[in-house]
Design a protein around this motif. Sequence first.
Motif, short mmCIF file in Angstrom:
data_model
loop_
_atom_site.label_atom_id
_atom_site.label_comp_id
_atom_site.label_asym_id
_atom_site.label_seq_id
_atom_site.Cartn_x
_atom_site.Cartn_y
_atom_site.Cartn_z
N GLY A 1 77.44 8.80 -12.43
CA GLY A 1 78.06 7.92 -11.45
C GLY A 1 77.89 6.44 -11.69
O GLY A 1 78.59 5.63 -11.08
N THR A 2 76.96 6.04 -12.56
CA THR A 2 76.73 4.62 -12.79
C THR A 2 77.16 4.17 -14.18
O THR A 2 77.10 2.97 -14.49
CB THR A 2 75.24 4.27 -12.60
N ARG B 1 83.74 5.48 -15.01
CA ARG B 1 82.63 6.31 -14.53
C ARG B 1 83.08 7.71 -14.14
O ARG B 1 82.24 8.58 -13.87
CB ARG B 1 81.93 5.61 -13.36
N HIS B 2 84.39 7.93 -14.11
CA HIS B 2 84.93 9.26 -13.79
C HIS B 2 85.24 10.08 -15.04
O HIS B 2 85.85 11.15 -14.95
CB HIS B 2 86.21 9.12 -12.95
N GLU B 3 84.82 9.62 -16.18
CA GLU B 3 85.11 10.31 -17.43
C GLU B 3 84.56 11.74 -17.41
O GLU B 3 83.46 11.99 -16.92
CB GLU B 3 84.48 9.53 -18.59
N GLN C 1 77.57 1.17 -27.20
CA GLN C 1 78.64 0.29 -26.73
C GLN C 1 78.91 -0.83 -27.73
O GLN C 1 77.99 -1.47 -28.23
CB GLN C 1 78.25 -0.30 -25.38
N SER C 2 80.17 -1.07 -28.03
CA SER C 2 80.56 -2.15 -28.93
C SER C 2 80.79 -3.44 -28.13
O SER C 2 80.91 -3.41 -26.91
CB SER C 2 81.80 -1.77 -29.74
N PRO D 1 83.47 -1.31 -24.08
CA PRO D 1 82.79 -2.38 -23.35
C PRO D 1 83.18 -2.45 -21.88
O PRO D 1 82.56 -3.19 -21.11
CB PRO D 1 83.24 -3.66 -24.08
N ASP D 2 84.19 -1.69 -21.47
CA ASP D 2 84.71 -1.79 -20.10
C ASP D 2 83.77 -1.22 -19.05
O ASP D 2 83.93 -1.49 -17.86
CB ASP D 2 86.06 -1.07 -19.99
N CYS D 3 82.82 -0.40 -19.46
CA CYS D 3 81.93 0.27 -18.51
C CYS D 3 80.61 0.55 -19.22
O CYS D 3 80.61 0.87 -20.41
CB CYS D 3 82.57 1.57 -18.02
#
Length: 417
Positions: A141-142, A390-392, A23-24, A90-92
């Motif tokens: 899921g997390t 999280r739905h990716e 993660q950036s 960074p959003d998730c």
Amino acid sequence: MPLSPYSFTVTERFLRYVQIDTQSDPHSETYPSTEKQKDLSRVLVQELQQMGVTEVELDDYGYVYATLPATTAKTGVPVICFCSHVDTSPDCSGANVKPIVHTRYDGSDLVLPDDPAQIIRMSDHPDLKDQIGNDLITASGTTLLGADNKAGVAEIMDAVHYLISHPELEHGTIKILFTPDEEIGRGTAKVDLEKLGADFGYTIDGETLGSLEDETFSADAVHIRIQGVSQHPGFAKGRMESAIKIASELVARLPKDHLSPETTEDKEGFVHPTYLHGTVEEAEVELIIRDFAEAGLHEKEAFLKQLTEEVLAQYPNSAADFKVIEQYRNMKEVLDQYPQVAQYAVEAIERSGIAARQMSIRGGTDGSRLSFMGLPCPNLFAGEHAFHSRHEWVSRQDMEKAVEVIVNLAQIWAEKA
């Protein structure tokens, strides 16, 4: 044409790559913004070396440069680059990703086990209707999955593996570039195009199977720093002007029925607040401005500046610093000068037995900046969907088709030379 017989390695690679947290961080001032991005980059360098790639390097800024020598005797074959980014949004959260393979998807809801409230439904993700019978990969899921853009990374790596395993296939010199910090708009900030030495490029960072994106948003960021007036709250009457309230009022006055990401589509641009922080004395608001035309950017920035001035007019002792930061521009301005780049991509997609779809992307890629830096660089599908969430999800079959397209492209540039 299908790569047959061939045992694809793309899924195995992908499942390993997504478990590495990359993660950036948009608030970091280092390059790369997080050192952990290099954890994946070091793995990629090692794997490339194990494949037999001798010219490969990880630099201090987190960029991986690699070269596959030409196998054709032809001269004058343009040098082509394939590029993907290693960081996740960074959003998730991207830490402790647990990928799950759902074999032979049947169209039913996918309940993610670590948070059963996270349900991937076809009604929310219409592209799933084209995935019946395919093997889907999700996170648990997390966290996000990291298909954006580790699907592209894995596809490039498998394509390299295929080309090295099949030296009889003729292609020119191929360059590989893996970048950090794309998700925070810095993916090309420290890239060395002279070292890369490519004539044309393709980012592998798109969504739907068969898509070729040769047009992106133009993008700016706006930073507004508000200076309020702080007083002891017990003695503040007629004196205090809270920067928090000023910033909150500014955000609250943004349009709710238009000009926002949640109310726009197709070629419509938007103004979007991404960060709000402050105290009574000082507050910051960060926004992103998006439009397919540069004139549209300037119109939205003028609107936002006027809105800021209108809010501040109610607070005579406060002030604001309004700063516009250029991020990237619509790559189509450059790509239209080199039509063969998109034409060859369409042919490569069709050789893989799928329909090519030239599209505009409501976003940007490293290719946007690279194009204006002198490396014309449209965006090819990687199969990633519902990114930054999280739905990716991504399918094994789409990733394998992306590998085929990369291999086809390498050959087409040599054929056309």
